[in-house]
Design an enzyme around this catalytic site. Structure first.
Site, PDB file in Angstrom:
ATOM      1  N   PRO A 274       1.112  -1.225  -0.109  1.00 56.17           N
ATOM      2  CA  PRO A 274       0.524   0.389   0.326  1.00 56.17           C
ATOM      3  C   PRO A 274       1.101   1.457   0.404  1.00 56.17           C
ATOM      4  O   PRO A 274       2.100   1.040   0.590  1.00 56.17           O
ATOM      5  CB  PRO A 274      -1.110  -0.135   1.395  1.00 56.17           C
ATOM      6  CG  PRO A 274      -0.396  -1.031   1.912  1.00 56.17           C
ATOM      7  CD  PRO A 274       1.049  -1.953   1.554  1.00 56.17           C
ATOM      8  N   GLY A 275       0.623   1.997  -0.860  1.00 52.11           N
ATOM      9  CA  GLY A 275       1.053   3.695  -0.616  1.00 52.11           C
ATOM     10  C   GLY A 275       0.015   4.221  -0.446  1.00 52.11           C
ATOM     11  O   GLY A 275       0.211   5.086   0.471  1.00 52.11           O
ATOM     12  N   CYS A 342       3.753  28.913 -16.912  1.00 50.07           N
ATOM     13  CA  CYS A 342       3.103  29.374 -18.297  1.00 50.07           C
ATOM     14  C   CYS A 342       2.451  27.866 -18.588  1.00 50.07           C
ATOM     15  O   CYS A 342       2.297  27.811 -20.221  1.00 50.07           O
ATOM     16  CB  CYS A 342       3.967  29.483 -19.400  1.00 50.07           C
ATOM     17  SG  CYS A 342       4.415  30.896 -18.269  1.00 50.07           S
ATOM     18  N   GLU A 343       1.183  27.471 -18.228  1.00 49.90           N
ATOM     19  CA  GLU A 343       0.225  26.459 -19.073  1.00 49.90           C
ATOM     20  C   GLU A 343      -0.808  26.399 -18.122  1.00 49.90           C
ATOM     21  O   GLU A 343      -1.280  26.713 -17.326  1.00 49.90           O
ATOM     22  CB  GLU A 343       0.825  24.806 -18.776  1.00 49.90           C
ATOM     23  CG  GLU A 343       2.475  24.365 -19.221  1.00 49.90           C
ATOM     24  CD  GLU A 343       2.629  23.449 -19.951  1.00 49.90           C
ATOM     25  OE1 GLU A 343       1.379  22.658 -20.320  1.00 49.90           O
ATOM     26  OE2 GLU A 343       3.684  22.740 -19.241  1.00 49.90           O
TER      27      GLU A 343
HETATM   28  N1  LLP Z   1       2.314  -1.711  -5.955  1.00 46.06           N
HETATM   29  C1  LLP Z   1       3.110  -1.123  -7.506  1.00 46.06           C
HETATM   30  C2  LLP Z   1       4.003  -2.293  -8.460  1.00 46.06           C
HETATM   31  C3  LLP Z   1       2.544   0.412  -7.873  1.00 46.06           C
HETATM   32  O1  LLP Z   1       3.342   0.121  -9.510  1.00 46.06           O
HETATM   33  C4  LLP Z   1       2.250   1.097  -7.051  1.00 46.06           C
HETATM   34  C5  LLP Z   1       2.192   1.919  -7.334  1.00 46.06           C
HETATM   35  C6  LLP Z   1       1.784   0.381  -5.757  1.00 46.06           C
HETATM   36  C7  LLP Z   1       2.516  -0.540  -5.416  1.00 46.06           C
HETATM   37  C8  LLP Z   1       0.790   1.244  -4.939  1.00 46.06           C
HETATM   38  O2  LLP Z   1      -0.015   1.490  -5.143  1.00 46.06           O
HETATM   39  P1  LLP Z   1      -1.342   2.353  -4.572  1.00 46.06           P
HETATM   40  O3  LLP Z   1      -1.197   2.105  -2.621  1.00 46.06           O
HETATM   41  O4  LLP Z   1      -0.290   4.033  -3.642  1.00 46.06           O
HETATM   42  O5  LLP Z   1      -2.074   2.441  -5.449  1.00 46.06           O
HETATM   43  N2  LLP Z   1       0.470   8.923  -9.495  1.00 46.06           N
HETATM   44  C9  LLP Z   1      -0.284   8.002  -9.239  1.00 46.06           C
HETATM   45  C10 LLP Z   1      -0.474   6.829  -8.937  1.00 46.06           C
HETATM   46  C11 LLP Z   1       0.554   6.093  -9.426  1.00 46.06           C
HETATM   47  C12 LLP Z   1       0.442   4.387  -9.106  1.00 46.06           C
HETATM   48  C13 LLP Z   1       2.160   3.734  -9.374  1.00 46.06           C
HETATM   49  N3  LLP Z   1       2.255   2.530  -8.788  1.00 46.06           N
HETATM   50  C14 LLP Z   1      -1.217   8.697  -8.752  1.00 46.06           C
HETATM   51  O6  LLP Z   1      -1.327  10.152  -8.113  1.00 46.06           O
HETATM   52  O7  LLP Z   1      -2.398   9.034  -8.650  1.00 46.06           O
END
Ligand code: LLP
Length: 416
Positions: A274-275, A342-343
């Site tokens: 989880p992130g 500037c966008e």
């Molecule tokens: N594991 C893998 C292999 C991943 O690629 C990711 C996120 C995670 C875990 C964690 O995912 P989470 O639990 O955070 O949903 N920049 C985008 C999100 C990109 C996610 C990339 N991979 C945004 O701001 O919504």
């Protein structure tokens, strides 16, 4: 749930007035609540306690050293995507045996460094990558472990750019190829293929897509077992959605209730990544109103933060709630909240109802803890802003504002 709230008309992060931090560090800045951050990690830990999974925080969502240290201290592992992330994880004392490494494009140097570090698993995303890991492991005389990242080809209801579990996307290995690799495991003398990994996408608010993907992968693992192929690990990825606006995401407990019974039966060691769930609502972005302008058609609130600081609204049409840091009871009016870049895509909100604000008012852009600072850039020669963390009644700068010297480092005026 988070620890940002109004008390007597003033917006607080835990026990500290957001406006008082702005006075000390200037604007814009990112602000994190230690309590919200750690509470969310503990929620997952508690909900899944029966499985005792390795919870690898996806540090791509927020790689600040103090953020990752706070989680590592609670027992978190780390999900990395580059050698830079690996080095930061090691700096805060993360246990290499709780580090997993996913990326479709691991370089030879990255692979060698990860082997030297002794990480738990390479989450392998293609057959040529597996061959490369094996080649390097042979050369180094080291044995390593890998999980194959399966692309389960399931639908994930999320933004096109954060949807990863379909064969139209670059991620993972299709089932047919995965089967062939498992059968040919002897080819890889120095890589023990000891797990399966999935990650179907990000900001997924319902349980069904996860359950669908997990069931598909478990059926596949059963098939492998029937052929005498045994593995130890199942990494179910991240992707849990959070509340930005009016989403009604499943809680950690609801997620656990759905999948723990299924996972438990497999007897596999479970890894999670989880992130956003952990850090998304633990951070805000604080910015100051510079000007208000009305061109007859629209009102623009021009702030000192921009898309270089927080690109999510522009990149994913993401909604971030915006609240004035000093409670403002003025009548609401529709406006665009925009930055100085500037966008035309440089906005935090379009046609948003906000109480009438004026020069020097502070605004908090909510739910900015995940994929905020980490995606910032120096576009328009703007320094990255500071990151601040609050714990109880104290706040500390956990990353300083970049200086002009930082921005110029390594740059040369050459003479031919
Ligand atoms: N594991 C893998 C292999 C991943 O690629 C990711 C996120 C995670 C875990 C964690 O995912 P989470 O639990 O955070 O949903 N920049 C985008 C999100 C990109 C996610 C990339 N991979 C945004 O701001 O919504």
């Amino acid at each position: 749930m988070h620890d940002f709230e109004f008390k007597a008309g003033q917006f607080y992060c835990e026990g500290v007035k957001v406006s008082s931090i702005a006075e000390r560090v200037g604007t814009p800045f990112y602000l994190y609540s230690y309590k919200t951050l750690t509470d969310h990690f503990l929620k997952i830990q508690r909900a899944f306690a029966r499985l005792n999974p390795i919870i690898c925080f996806a540090m791509k969502s927020n790689g600040n050293l103090s953020v990752i240290k706070s989680l590592v201290d609670l027992g978190a592992g780390i999900d990395i995507v580059s050698v830079g992330e690996l080095k930061k994880a090691l700096l805060v004392g993360a246990d290499p045996k709780k580090i997993v490494f996913a990326s479709v494009g691991k370089t030879g140097e990255e692979i060698a460094f990860a082997i030297k570090t002794g990480i738990l698993l390479f989450n392998v995303e293609s057959e040529p990558e597996l061959a490369e890991i094996n080649r390097i492991a042979v050369k180094m005389g080291k044995k390593v472990q890998a999980a194959l990242r399966i692309n389960p080809d399931v639908p994930a209801p999320t933004h096109e750019y954060t949807n990863t579990g379909s064969l139209k996307k670059k991620f993972g290995i299709d089932l047919r190829t995965t089967r062939q690799i498992f059968k040919a495991w002897k080819k890889y003398s120095h890589v023990k293929i000891n797990g399966v990994h999935i990650h179907i996408g990000s900001q997924i608010t319902s349980g069904a897509p996860f359950v669908g993907a997990i069931k598909k992968v478990i059926a596949f693992i059963d098939e492998l077992r029937a052929e005498g192929i045994r593995i130890e690990y199942l990494d179910i990825g991240g992707g849990l959605g959070i509340i930005y606006k009016d989403e009604n995401p499943q809680t950690a407990q609801q997620y656990a209730d759905k999948i723990v019974p299924i996972l438990e039966k497999t007897g596999l060691k479970i890894i999670m990544e989880p992130g956003r769930f952990i850090v998304g609502n633990a951070g805000i972005f604080v910015t100051k109103v510079l000007y208000v302008k009305d061109n007859g058609l629209k009102k623009f609130v021009i702030v000192d933060g921009g898309m270089n600081d927080l690109i999510r609204p522009m990149l994913y049409d993401a909604y971030h709630e915006i609240v004035p840091v000093i409670q403002n009871k003025a009548a609401q009016q529709k406006c665009d909240v925009v930055g100085p870049i500037c966008e035309s895509g440089d906005f935090f909100a379009l046609d948003r109802l906000l109480p009438k604000v004026k020069k020097n008012d502070l605004l908090a852009v909510m739910s900015a803890g995940a994929y905020g600072y980490v995606m910032a850039s120096n576009y328009n020669v703007r320094p990255r802003v500071p990151e601040v963390m609050v714990k109880g009644n104290k706040f500390k700068i956990v990353k300083e504002r970049e200086t002009f010297q930082d921005l110029m480092r390594g740059e040369r005026i050459v003479r031919w």
